[in-house]
Design an enzyme around this catalytic site. Structure first.
Site, PDB file in Angstrom:
ATOM      1  N   SER A 264      47.666  51.874  44.980  1.00 36.68           N
ATOM      2  CA  SER A 264      47.428  51.793  46.424  1.00 36.68           C
ATOM      3  C   SER A 264      48.725  51.356  47.083  1.00 36.68           C
ATOM      4  CB  SER A 264      46.348  50.733  46.689  1.00 36.68           C
ATOM      5  OG  SER A 264      46.276  50.424  48.064  1.00 36.68           O
TER       6      SER A 264
ATOM      7  N   TYR B 241      42.646  41.845  46.919  1.00 37.72           N
ATOM      8  CA  TYR B 241      42.882  43.256  46.574  1.00 37.72           C
ATOM      9  C   TYR B 241      44.372  43.552  46.362  1.00 37.72           C
ATOM     10  CZ  TYR B 241      42.620  48.369  46.915  1.00 37.72           C
ATOM     11  OH  TYR B 241      42.724  49.724  46.665  1.00 37.72           O
TER      12      TYR B 241
END
Ligand code: NAP
Length: 246
Positions: free
Chosen positions: A131, A144
Site C-alpha cells: 500500500s 495499518y
C-alpha cells in the site's frame, strides 16, 4: 508447456477477486483462497478459478492448503486490510494484533510454506499487495501504516534473500481503491465507508489486478520490483482532490 498455477490470498472480494478473474483470463489455473467460502464460490462460478478456504492467521489452515501444492508459479499475497482509524492514544490491542497477524505474519507464513513449490516451478513469482501506507503515514493510521511498512520490509528482504534463485519478487502499492476495505475498517458502517471516496474517483479492484497481471506477464528475467498506483485524484494519502458537486 504445463499449465501455470497461481494462488491468490484474499480472493473473496476486492483486489483479490479481480486478480483471480484476470489470472484465469491470462491462462493460469487459479486457486482463490480466503475465509468466506460462499463468496469464493461466486468468484469461482463466474471465472473458473478454484475456491479454497484459508485463514492466513491460522497456521493449521495454511498447512491444510499448502501441503497439497507441489508446484506453484505465482503467489499473490493479497489478504489484508485495516481495522479502525484511532489515534495511538486510543489504540485497540485486538485490532492491531489482527492487522499484524493478517498483513505481516500471514504474508510471511504463506511465503515460507510455498517457497519450495515456487522453486520447483523453475520460474516462480511472489507478488505482495502492499500500500502507499507502506511508505506514508497519516493521523489515526498507525495500526495499518505500521503493518504495511513492515510488509514492505519483508518484501525488500525477500528480494535480497532470493537473489540468484529463479523466483521474482514484486510489491504492488495501491492508493485508494473502492473495495470492502473501508467497510471492514469502519466495522460495517456503510456511510463512513462511502465518505472515504466522496467527490473523487477511486481505483477499482480491476485497476490493481491489471498491474499484478502485467508484472506477472513480463519475461522471467525481468523483475518489476515495485508498482505504485493511485487514483489521478490522489497525490498522497493526505492530498486528495474532491469535487464538491459529487
Ligand atoms: N482498498 C484500498 O484502498 C487498498 C489500498 C492499498 C492496499 N490495499 C490492500 O489490498 C489488499 C486487498 O484489500 P481490498 O482493498 O481488496 O479489501 P477487501 O475487499 O476487504 O478484501 C480483503 C480480502 O482479504 C481477505 N482476508 C482478510 N483477512 C483474511 C484472513 N485472515 N485470511 C484470509 N483472507 C483474509 C478477505 O476475505 P475473507 O474476509 O473472506 O477472509 C478479502 O478477500 C489488502 O492487503 C489491503 O491492505 C487496499
Amino acid at each position: 508447456m504445463s499449465e501455470r498455477v497461481a494462488l491468490v490470498t484474499g480472493a473473496s472480494a476486492g483486489i483479490g477477486a479481480a486478480t483471480a478473474r484476470r489470472l484465469v483470463e491470462a491462462g493460469y489455473r487459479v486457486i482463490a483462497a480466503a475465509r468466506r467460502l460462499d463468496r469464493l464460490e461466486e468468484v469461482a462460478a463466474e471465472s473458473g478459478c478454484e475456491a479454497r478456504r484459508l485463514d492466513v492467521t491460522e497456521p493449521t489452515s495454511i498447512t491444510a492448503l499448502t501441503d497439497e501444492i507441489d508446484r506453484l508459479d505465482l503467489l499473490v499475497n493479497n489478504a489484508g486490510g485495516a481495522l479502525g482509524l484511532d489515534r495511538i492514544e486510543q489504540s485497540d490491542d485486538d485490532g492491531w494484533r489482527t492487522m499484524w497477524e493478517t498483513n505481516v505474519l500471514g504474508l510471511m507464513r504463506m511465503t515460507r510454506a510455498l517457497l519450495p513449490a515456487l522453486r520447483a516451478s523453475g520460474a516462480g513469482h511472489i507478488i505482495n499487495v502492499g500500500s502507499v501506507s507502506g511508505f506514508e503515514v497519516y493521523h489515526g493510521g498507525a495500526g495499518y501504516t505500521s503493518v504495511k511498512h513492515a510488509a514492505r520490509a519483508v518484501t525488500r528482504t525477500l528480494r535480497l534473500e532470493l537473489l540468484g534463485e529463479p523466483i521474482r519478487i514484486t510489491e504492488v502499492n495501491p492508493g485508494l481503491v473502492e473495495t470492502e476495505f473501508a467497510l471492514v475498517r469502519f466495522g460495517g458502517d456503510r456511510e463512513k465507508a462511502a465518505s472515504v471516496y466522496t467527490g473523487m474517483t477511486p481505483l477499482v479492484g480491476d485497476d490493481v489486478a491489471d498491474c499484478i497481471v502485467w508484472a506477472a506477464s513480463r519475461p522471467p528475467h525481468v523483475n518489476i520490483d515495485e508498482i505504485v498506483v493511485r487514483p489521478r485524484d490522489q497525490a498522497t494519502v493526505a492530498h486528495i482532490h474532491r469535487r464538491s458537486s459529487d
